[in-house]
Design a protein around this motif. Structure first.
Motif, PDB file in Angstrom:
ATOM      1  N   SER A  59      22.813  30.011 -17.085  1.00 27.66           N
ATOM      2  CA  SER A  59      22.252  31.131 -16.331  1.00 27.66           C
ATOM      3  C   SER A  59      23.237  32.291 -16.293  1.00 27.66           C
ATOM      4  N   TYR A  60      24.531  31.979 -16.444  1.00 24.16           N
ATOM      5  CA  TYR A  60      25.543  33.008 -16.612  1.00 24.16           C
ATOM      6  C   TYR A  60      26.582  32.509 -17.610  1.00 24.16           C
ATOM      7  N   ALA A  97      23.082  36.759 -18.579  1.00 22.94           N
ATOM      8  CA  ALA A  97      22.569  36.332 -17.275  1.00 22.94           C
ATOM      9  C   ALA A  97      21.059  36.163 -17.405  1.00 22.94           C
ATOM     10  N   PHE A 147      22.390  40.703 -12.563  1.00 26.57           N
ATOM     11  CA  PHE A 147      23.603  40.231 -13.227  1.00 26.57           C
ATOM     12  C   PHE A 147      24.653  39.830 -12.197  1.00 26.57           C
ATOM     13  N   ARG A 155      23.794  36.518 -10.521  1.00 24.58           N
ATOM     14  CA  ARG A 155      24.092  35.336 -11.338  1.00 24.58           C
ATOM     15  C   ARG A 155      25.598  35.058 -11.377  1.00 24.58           C
ATOM     16  N   GLN A 156      26.405  36.094 -11.393  1.00 19.94           N
ATOM     17  CA  GLN A 156      27.855  35.895 -11.336  1.00 19.94           C
ATOM     18  C   GLN A 156      28.252  35.252 -10.015  1.00 19.94           C
TER      19      GLN A 156
END
Length: 879
Positions: free
Chosen positions: A120-121, A173, A334, A337-338
């Motif tokens: 996912s990331y 992401a 983004f 997700r990080q």
């Protein structure tokens, strides 16, 4: 529960296919066995790096920081051009096995920095020189050097001096399983303005050239800066490319087809070939791309002029759904997700020290493990016979490499040792990979182990496939060990609920593999085994997979010990299964008996055979049997003699009390075979009942072996256990024959011989998988003996530690390879000041195949997070 754990649950339940897209491209498809259709089987020369930009592959695709779907039908990766190079940077460069003075080796600088298990990331870094890439210089200098010289690396050329390079960060992401946000950031690290072209590429793997009935997919421009991808199986996808200011990036289309004119002098037939984008940009060939804006390969062209120290980011989106505003909410998602990746690893790393360096090392190790997944495709029958639409394969192929493995059909996502140097699975490597993988994704770890026992992998005779260069080669039988360990880890994760379906399925297939070993590798039928190569390359006096120059055969301490370990692993699995199905008690008894006979053969020679143990030296050795009936101990002190440590298991009394049929059989054996009874120790602890120790080493032999292993003048280095005793530096072992003398000497670094290609060395360096098993075995012995069994650590120091403390101390030495020391230096980086001190290098980690036995410098394959990824476990064990 973190959001990433939720995604894992959805993926495992198949309610959302979060792993559909991932880092499944290899880093090198050229020079592999699968792509080799030569009559002589010379895979390195059949497709070279120079040919790769023009050759459409049959079995897979490669790229820099690339992703694909899980069947590798649609692929995305990054290409670059600095205006100086003779070709686009579309793939990683390295030397072939024959070009390198220490075998094949990638000559690039890149790092895997982050990944969640569902991808996912993801984040990786590629360092791209601003000066012309020194392809020929690397080839020439390594050709000039001998095996006694170090490898000549890209860093040695000085091309990164004065920071004249671009840092290219590739990040992904997922907005959804079929919706991927892509961010490409280029930093000019130099002191002057520099130009570079960034070329994100999308293409279809060529599946249509090999079978005329397979329809061709298509890419076409759907609007400025957007590509529509249509595939007969995968369906429709859209690639959206962020505009360059007010101007859309130029879309360049060609076909993923072989340029037969360039490679073979064939007529061009008016097609646009795989190298069309390269030829248009680098060579200015206007007709190399399709002006009708359609094809099976496309690049979005971004031309950048970056001031010194400045960076620029380009955003793209690959989505199954049409997006009216593809970049709306892009940055927010983004960032989310990080953050979710941070939350996932914060949860996982709760038991680690708060040290940012320790946590960074572990997280990058996990990243390397997860980025090393690859779609691996190999249909041996089709490879042997050739494809319908192509010319027939050479007749020599049908009796050559892998010709006895026609049943093998691989088309799966598999954990690779190193996607450039070893872009093919290795059976025993993969078993070790599954231990760290189980920490982040136990279902994937179980699936990996299960794959190799499937009917289309495992040979009908019970052998597991080794690796594509020789599927029949013999790797150590560690699959059962990994199965039991992953089962235990998964059981703990699920609060004591073990996956018995997985364990039972694995047990039955591994029983077939055990039978293969017993029937094929015990030549004299005395429970002493000769596994041949066993994955240890050049460790022996002779090439153990080839006929001996003396004739005869070798009885192997390591082969026999691996089998004793295998038997105990199978017994332990059977005991677990017997708690739920009493039928397995009989199987547990059978493997208990197997272990006893193997242990007896190693301990006292069984039926009078020559003993592998040397009482005077306190060590195990291989024994050479020559046709004249002479038996000779090959007195090389190497890890071959330490592997008997691994065959150890502790069984508690409550297990025996709950399984009366197994206990009755075990009791009968011990009462009626008194010479076997001495192999089982029993220790009573007040209030806790009895424990039974099954192991190849009793207390006196264990002490002798550990005394030698923990001696800093022999096996113990500052960074772990060496593969060979340092004693052999001044005292090489020499075996004399009439034709030649065979010498084994301590070599702490790269191999000085060409045995097994010379690209790895087991005659002195530190290897993580063996060290990991040593540590685990010490823990098992401590579980039995407790704190009362103490040993000098190091030998001669006068300091006495129990075996758990020794295990923790060894874990500390091993993890110190990659952690910063008191001076802020990482031993694995060696003497390279750029790596040690430059802020843009020093915290980006490489995980090498093995490490120098004296200095700890990383050697061999530079991205073999595979089994070197075991560091993620050792960071939690270190003292």
């Amino acid at each position: 529960m973190t959001q990433e754990q939720v995604r894992l649950q959805e993926s495992n339940a198949q309610s959302a296919h979060w792993k559909k897209f991932g880092p499944y491209l290899t880093e090198r498809q050229w020079g592999t066995v699968r792509e080799d259709y030569s009559p002589d089987g010379n895979a390195w020369d059949y497709i070279t790096h120079d040919m790769a930009r023009s050759k459409a592959y049959r079995w897979g695709e490669e790229g820099i920081g690339g992703i694909s779907d899980d069947k590798q039908q649609l692929c995305f990766a990054v290409a670059l051009w600095n205006g100086q190079d003779e070709m686009l940077k579309e793939r990683l460069f390295g030397l072939t096995n024959g070009q390198g003075n220490h075998g094949e080796d990638v000559k690039e600088q890149y790092y895997y920095l982050d990944s969640t298990p569902t991808h996912s990331y993801m984040r990786m870094l590629y360092k791209y020189p601003q000066a012309k890439f020194p392809y020929q210089k690397l080839v020439r200098e390594n050709a000039r050097r001998t095996r006694q010289d170090a490898e000549y690396e890209l860093l040695d050329t000085g091309i990164f001096n004065k920071s004249r390079y671009f840092d290219v960060y590739v990040e992904y992401a997922k907005a959804g399983p079929d919706d991927i946000l892509i961010k490409l950031t280029v930093h000019n690290r130099g002191a002057q303005k520099a130009r570079v072209q960034l070329l994100p590429q999308l293409w279809f793997r060529n599946t249509w050239s090999w079978d005329q009935h397979t329809p061709r997919p298509i890419l076409r421009q759907s609007q400025p800066a957007a590509v529509h991808a249509e595939h007969p199986e995968l369906g429709h996808y859209h690639l959206y490319c962020e505009e360059d200011g007010d101007e859309a990036p130029q879309l360049l289309f060609c076909e993923n087809e072989t340029n037969g004119a360039r490679l073979y002098g064939l007529p061009a037939k008016g097609l646009y070939f795989k190298d069309g984008i390269n030829n248009f940009i680098v060579e200015g060939q206007e007709d190399a791309i399709n002006q009708e804006q359609t094809g099976t390969k496309v690049a979005a062209r971004y031309q950048m002029s970056l001031p010194a120290g400045q960076a620029r980011t380009v955003r793209l989106r690959l989505s199954q759904m049409w997006q009216d505003a593809p970049f709306a909410g892009f940055d927010e998602l983004f960032f989310a997700r990080q953050q979710e990746a941070d939350e996932f690893y914060d949860c996982l790393q709760q038991t680690l020290p708060a040290s940012p360096d320790v946590r960074n090392v572990q997280r990058q190790a996990f990243a390397g493990m997860l980025w090393s997944k690859q779609f691996y495709y190999y249909d041996v029958a089709k490879w042997l016979d050739g494809d319908p639409a192509m010319s027939k394969a050479p007749a020599s192929r049908r009796q050559g490499r892998n010709s006895t493995w026609r049943h093998l059909y691989n088309a799966d996502i598999i954990s690779m040792p190193d996607k450039w140097e070893y872009p093919w699975y290795a059976a025993w490597d993969l078993a070790f990979h599954c231990i760290p993988l189980a920490m982040v994704d136990s279902e994937f770890a179980k699936q990996q182990l299960r794959l190799f026992t499937k009917d289309w992998y495992m040979h009908p005779n019970g052998q597991l496939p080794a690796y594509e260069w020789n599927l029949s080669d013999v790797n150590p039988p560690v699959h059962a060990w990994a199965t039991w360990r992953v089962y235990q880890m998964d059981k703990k994760l699920h609060e004591g609920r073990g996956d018995l379906t997985f364990l039972e399925a694995m047990f039955h297939k591994l029983a077939l593999n055990f039978a293969w070993w017993v029937n094929r590798k015990d030549k004299s039928e005395r429970n002493i085994f000769e596994g041949g190569f066993l994955g240890l390359d050049n460790i022996g006096v002779f090439d153990r997979s080839a006929p001996l120059p003396t004739g005869g055969f070798i009885e192997q301490s390591d082969g026999t010990s691996w089998m004793a370990m295998f038997a105990l692993n199978m017994m332990r699995m059977a005991l677990e299964l017997a708690k739920h199905n009493r039928v397995y008690q009989e199987m547990a008894g059978k493997f208990f008996e197997h272990f006893l006979y193997i242990a007896d053969a190693m301990t006292r020679g069984g039926d009078g055979a020559f003993n592998l143990w040397d009482e005077e030296d306190g060590f195990y050795y291989d024994v050479l049997h020559t046709p004249d009936g002479v038996r000779t101990k090959l007195k090389v002190r190497s890890i071959v003699g330490l592997i008997p440590l691994f065959a150890v298991e502790v069984v508690e009394q409550d297990i025996l009390d709950s399984l009366p049929e197994f206990t009755a059989r075990a009791t009968w054996l011990l009462q009626n075979r008194p010479y076997l009874a001495q192999l089982v120790s029993r220790w009573e602890e007040p209030g806790k009942g009895a424990r039974h120790l099954l192991g190849l080493l009793r207390r006196p032999r264990l002490k002798k072996l550990l005394h030698r292993m923990l001696d800093e003048t022999e096996f113990l280095s500052d960074y772990g256990i060496r593969a060979m005793s340092r004693y052999h530096l001044e005292h090489p072992y020499i075996f004399h024959t009439e034709e030649a003398d065979f010498t084994v000497q301590y070599v702490p670094g790269e191999a000085e011989s060409s045995m097994f290609g010379g690209n790895s060395n087991w005659r002195g360096p530190i290897w993580l998988p063996i060290n990991y098993l040593i540590i685990e075995s010490l823990q098992r012995y401590h579980f039995y003996y407790g704190d009362n069994f103490k040993i000098e650590y190091p030998t001669g120091s006068g300091v006495l530690l129990n075996l758990q403390q020794v295990a923790a101390a060894l874990a500390g030495r091993l993890t110190s390879l990659v952690l910063k020391d008191a001076d802020g230096r990482r031993p694995a980086f060696g003497a390279n000041e750029l790596l040690q001190t430059d802020p843009n290098f020093q915290d980006n980690l490489l995980f090498h195949e093995y490490f120098h036995g004296d200095t700890g410098t990383g050697l061999g394959a530079s991205h073999q997070t595979g089994w070197t990824g075991l560091l993620v476990r050792l960071l939690q064990l270190r003292g």
